[in-house]
Design an enzyme around this catalytic site. Sequence first.
Site, PDB file in Angstrom:
ATOM      1  N   HIS A 205      14.352  -7.266  16.845  1.00 19.67           N
ATOM      2  CA  HIS A 205      13.120  -6.928  17.564  1.00 19.67           C
ATOM      3  C   HIS A 205      13.401  -6.506  19.007  1.00 19.67           C
ATOM      4  O   HIS A 205      12.653  -5.709  19.573  1.00 19.67           O
ATOM      5  CB  HIS A 205      12.083  -8.064  17.495  1.00 19.67           C
ATOM      6  CG  HIS A 205      12.448  -9.310  18.238  1.00 19.67           C
ATOM      7  ND1 HIS A 205      13.112 -10.353  17.640  1.00 19.67           N
ATOM      8  CD2 HIS A 205      12.198  -9.704  19.503  1.00 19.67           C
ATOM      9  CE1 HIS A 205      13.267 -11.331  18.508  1.00 19.67           C
ATOM     10  NE2 HIS A 205      12.721 -10.961  19.654  1.00 19.67           N
TER      11      HIS A 205
ATOM     12  N   PHE B  74       0.780  -1.229   0.000  1.00 19.56           N
ATOM     13  CA  PHE B  74       0.000   0.000   0.000  1.00 19.56           C
ATOM     14  C   PHE B  74       0.817   1.289   0.000  1.00 19.56           C
ATOM     15  O   PHE B  74       0.247   2.370  -0.108  1.00 19.56           O
ATOM     16  CB  PHE B  74      -0.953  -0.004   1.198  1.00 19.56           C
ATOM     17  CG  PHE B  74      -1.849  -1.202   1.226  1.00 19.56           C
ATOM     18  CD1 PHE B  74      -2.834  -1.364   0.261  1.00 19.56           C
ATOM     19  CD2 PHE B  74      -1.700  -2.185   2.189  1.00 19.56           C
ATOM     20  CE1 PHE B  74      -3.659  -2.476   0.266  1.00 19.56           C
ATOM     21  CE2 PHE B  74      -2.532  -3.300   2.204  1.00 19.56           C
ATOM     22  CZ  PHE B  74      -3.504  -3.448   1.235  1.00 19.56           C
TER      23      PHE B  74
ATOM     24  N   CYS C 293     -12.872  -0.284   0.310  1.00 15.57           N
ATOM     25  CA  CYS C 293     -13.559  -1.373  -0.385  1.00 15.57           C
ATOM     26  C   CYS C 293     -14.889  -0.931  -0.984  1.00 15.57           C
ATOM     27  O   CYS C 293     -15.538  -1.685  -1.707  1.00 15.57           O
ATOM     28  CB  CYS C 293     -13.794  -2.543   0.564  1.00 15.57           C
ATOM     29  SG  CYS C 293     -14.832  -2.116   1.985  1.00 15.57           S
TER      30      CYS C 293
ATOM     31  N   ASN D 283     -12.458  -3.639   7.343  1.00 15.23           N
ATOM     32  CA  ASN D 283     -13.818  -3.572   6.819  1.00 15.23           C
ATOM     33  C   ASN D 283     -14.826  -3.560   7.974  1.00 15.23           C
ATOM     34  O   ASN D 283     -14.590  -4.154   9.033  1.00 15.23           O
ATOM     35  CB  ASN D 283     -14.061  -4.776   5.901  1.00 15.23           C
ATOM     36  CG  ASN D 283     -15.487  -4.879   5.433  1.00 15.23           C
ATOM     37  OD1 ASN D 283     -16.305  -5.544   6.068  1.00 15.23           O
ATOM     38  ND2 ASN D 283     -15.803  -4.217   4.336  1.00 15.23           N
TER      39      ASN D 283
ATOM     40  N   ALA E 253      -7.065  -6.509  11.156  1.00 16.10           N
ATOM     41  CA  ALA E 253      -7.752  -7.549  11.929  1.00 16.10           C
ATOM     42  C   ALA E 253      -6.810  -8.705  12.229  1.00 16.10           C
ATOM     43  O   ALA E 253      -6.832  -9.287  13.320  1.00 16.10           O
ATOM     44  CB  ALA E 253      -8.984  -8.041  11.160  1.00 16.10           C
ATOM     45  N   ASN E 254      -5.976  -9.047  11.261  1.00 19.52           N
ATOM     46  CA  ASN E 254      -5.047 -10.163  11.428  1.00 19.52           C
ATOM     47  C   ASN E 254      -4.024  -9.877  12.522  1.00 19.52           C
ATOM     48  O   ASN E 254      -3.799 -10.712  13.416  1.00 19.52           O
ATOM     49  CB  ASN E 254      -4.339 -10.439  10.093  1.00 19.52           C
ATOM     50  CG  ASN E 254      -3.432 -11.644  10.163  1.00 19.52           C
ATOM     51  OD1 ASN E 254      -3.844 -12.728  10.554  1.00 19.52           O
ATOM     52  ND2 ASN E 254      -2.176 -11.472   9.780  1.00 19.52           N
ATOM     53  N   THR E 255      -3.404  -8.700  12.477  1.00 18.30           N
ATOM     54  CA  THR E 255      -2.408  -8.368  13.504  1.00 18.30           C
ATOM     55  C   THR E 255      -3.063  -8.191  14.864  1.00 18.30           C
ATOM     56  O   THR E 255      -2.498  -8.587  15.884  1.00 18.30           O
ATOM     57  CB  THR E 255      -1.623  -7.115  13.096  1.00 18.30           C
ATOM     58  OG1 THR E 255      -0.891  -7.397  11.901  1.00 18.30           O
ATOM     59  CG2 THR E 255      -0.654  -6.688  14.191  1.00 18.30           C
TER      60      THR E 255
END
Length: 203
Positions: A89, A57, A175, A141, A106-108
């Site tokens: 890290h 992106f 979207c 979303n 949402a995934n993270t």
Amino acid sequence: MPRQFITELERTPDHTHVLLITTGSVASIKAPLIVQELLRYSNVKVEVVATKQSLAFFNTTDVEQTGARLWTDDDEWSGTYTIGDPILHIELRRWADIVLVAPCSANTLAKIAAGLCDNLVTSVLRALAPSTPTYIFPAMNTLMYEHPLTAQHLRVVREVVKYHVVGPIGKGLACGDVGLGAMTEWKDIVQTVVDKMQLQLKP
């Protein structure tokens, strides 16, 4: 020669060290703007950690041209690690005065809530000291945000992990849907850091 990051060489006295984390949401397109705006303030350094998905992106050169560096999974382990070498890290979490996950997909979000650390982003977050101010800016979303698991994940992030969750906001989404789920406006994200760290614009 793989890039290295060593905290004691990178931290500067009297500076605010901002770690911006981007994840797999179209709102990552705002990352260069966030970095550029933060660097308008005196004594601010910014490092960016990006998931592979977030790089779809925005152009990494747009970040690097500001003077900030961008780190990915490819920088974490070079295949030539020996005991005593810096671990990325761990060095990044030692360096950071404040952490922004903007956007947090949402995934993270699910990974944070579950304690997973399967990439550089989630390893940094799992390694953070509880005293490091950490802000999560969800972006997804509307139906993903309204999914019952999202509420559960946000509860864990707020109440157990003790991160600050800001947003999302309601607007037209990339979207085409309209509803709650958009990332907090990027200027408001910067203002969060300004207020928390009491930053002053460069003269």
